[in-house]
Scaffold this motif. Structure first.
Motif, PDB file in Angstrom:
ATOM      1  N   TRP A  45       1.006  -1.728   0.200  1.00  0.00           N
ATOM      2  CA  TRP A  45       0.133  -0.352   0.113  1.00  0.00           C
ATOM      3  C   TRP A  45       0.521   1.128   0.139  1.00  0.00           C
ATOM      4  CZ3 TRP A  45      -1.951   2.877   4.619  1.00  0.00           C
ATOM      5  CH2 TRP A  45      -2.369   4.307   4.309  1.00  0.00           C
ATOM      6  N   VAL A  46       1.820   1.273   0.358  1.00  0.00           N
ATOM      7  CA  VAL A  46       2.753   1.826   0.638  1.00  0.00           C
ATOM      8  C   VAL A  46       3.308   2.626  -0.423  1.00  0.00           C
ATOM      9  CG1 VAL A  46       5.313   3.231   2.317  1.00  0.00           C
ATOM     10  CG2 VAL A  46       3.380   2.303   3.426  1.00  0.00           C
ATOM     11  N   LYS A  50       2.077   7.440  -6.060  1.00  0.00           N
ATOM     12  CA  LYS A  50       3.101   7.549  -6.602  1.00  0.00           C
ATOM     13  C   LYS A  50       3.856   8.992  -6.738  1.00  0.00           C
ATOM     14  CE  LYS A  50      -0.652   5.377 -10.342  1.00  0.00           C
ATOM     15  NZ  LYS A  50      -0.976   4.160  -8.718  1.00  0.00           N
ATOM     16  N   GLN A  51       3.241   9.738  -5.528  1.00  0.00           N
ATOM     17  CA  GLN A  51       3.798  10.572  -5.393  1.00  0.00           C
ATOM     18  C   GLN A  51       4.005  10.690  -3.559  1.00  0.00           C
ATOM     19  OE1 GLN A  51       1.029  13.662  -5.667  1.00  0.00           O
ATOM     20  NE2 GLN A  51       0.187  13.399  -7.532  1.00  0.00           N
ATOM     21  N   ARG A  57       1.513  10.437   3.680  1.00  0.00           N
ATOM     22  CA  ARG A  57       0.477   9.923   4.584  1.00  0.00           C
ATOM     23  C   ARG A  57       0.058   9.113   5.109  1.00  0.00           C
ATOM     24  NH1 ARG A  57      -1.773  14.152  -0.194  1.00  0.00           N
ATOM     25  NH2 ARG A  57      -2.761  12.180  -0.788  1.00  0.00           N
ATOM     26  N   ARG A  58       0.118   7.571   3.707  1.00  0.00           N
ATOM     27  CA  ARG A  58      -0.357   6.327   3.881  1.00  0.00           C
ATOM     28  C   ARG A  58       1.234   6.134   5.179  1.00  0.00           C
ATOM     29  NH1 ARG A  58      -0.889   4.146  -2.194  1.00  0.00           N
ATOM     30  NH2 ARG A  58      -3.012   5.041  -2.324  1.00  0.00           N
ATOM     31  N   ILE A  59       2.117   6.242   4.747  1.00  0.00           N
ATOM     32  CA  ILE A  59       3.192   5.704   6.366  1.00  0.00           C
ATOM     33  C   ILE A  59       2.785   6.137   7.795  1.00  0.00           C
ATOM     34  CG2 ILE A  59       5.365   6.118   7.800  1.00  0.00           C
ATOM     35  CD1 ILE A  59       6.807   6.187   4.362  1.00  0.00           C
ATOM     36  N   GLU A  60       2.270   7.649   7.759  1.00  0.00           N
ATOM     37  CA  GLU A  60       1.185   8.486   9.367  1.00  0.00           C
ATOM     38  C   GLU A  60       0.145   7.152   9.313  1.00  0.00           C
ATOM     39  OE1 GLU A  60       1.002  12.292   7.736  1.00  0.00           O
ATOM     40  OE2 GLU A  60       3.103  12.270   8.368  1.00  0.00           O
TER      41      GLU A  60
END
Length: 104
Positions: A45-46, A50-51, A57-60
């Protein structure tokens, strides 16, 4: 990063994800408690971002979701890179065929 960091079955966590997970002993313990398939879903998912801002944001969000007790990322259809199972119909239609169509 540490050589003994637990990764997924297909994907390896990038340094930024590892750093975020290792920053809190509680979060890291939750990460280690996931199955390799569960870790793989979060990593995929992380990695799918693409940006750079989306990746951040995905890591957070991954950290937040682990603290919420989630075993897989919310609203993620699953890793299409695994070779031990065929992609579901939904993955095929949306992720695989959709990417092929958008790239045409």
């Amino acid at each position: 990063m540490t050589n003994d960091f637990p990764h997924g079955v297909v994907h390896e966590a990038g340094e930024d994800l590892q750093t975020a997970l290792l920053a809190s002993p509680e979060v890291y313990a939750l990460w280690k408690g996931l199955t390799p398939l569960g870790r793989n879903e979060f990593i995929c998912w992380v990695e799918d971002a693409k940006q750079a801002k989306t990746r951040e944001r995905r890591i957070e969000r991954a950290v937040e979701e682990l603290l919420e007790g989630k075993k897989r990322p919310c609203c993620w259809v699953g890793c299409i890179h695994r070779t031990d199972k065929a992609p579901s119909r939904w993955q095929q239609a949306v992720l695989i065929d959709g990417k092929a169509k958008s790239g045409a």
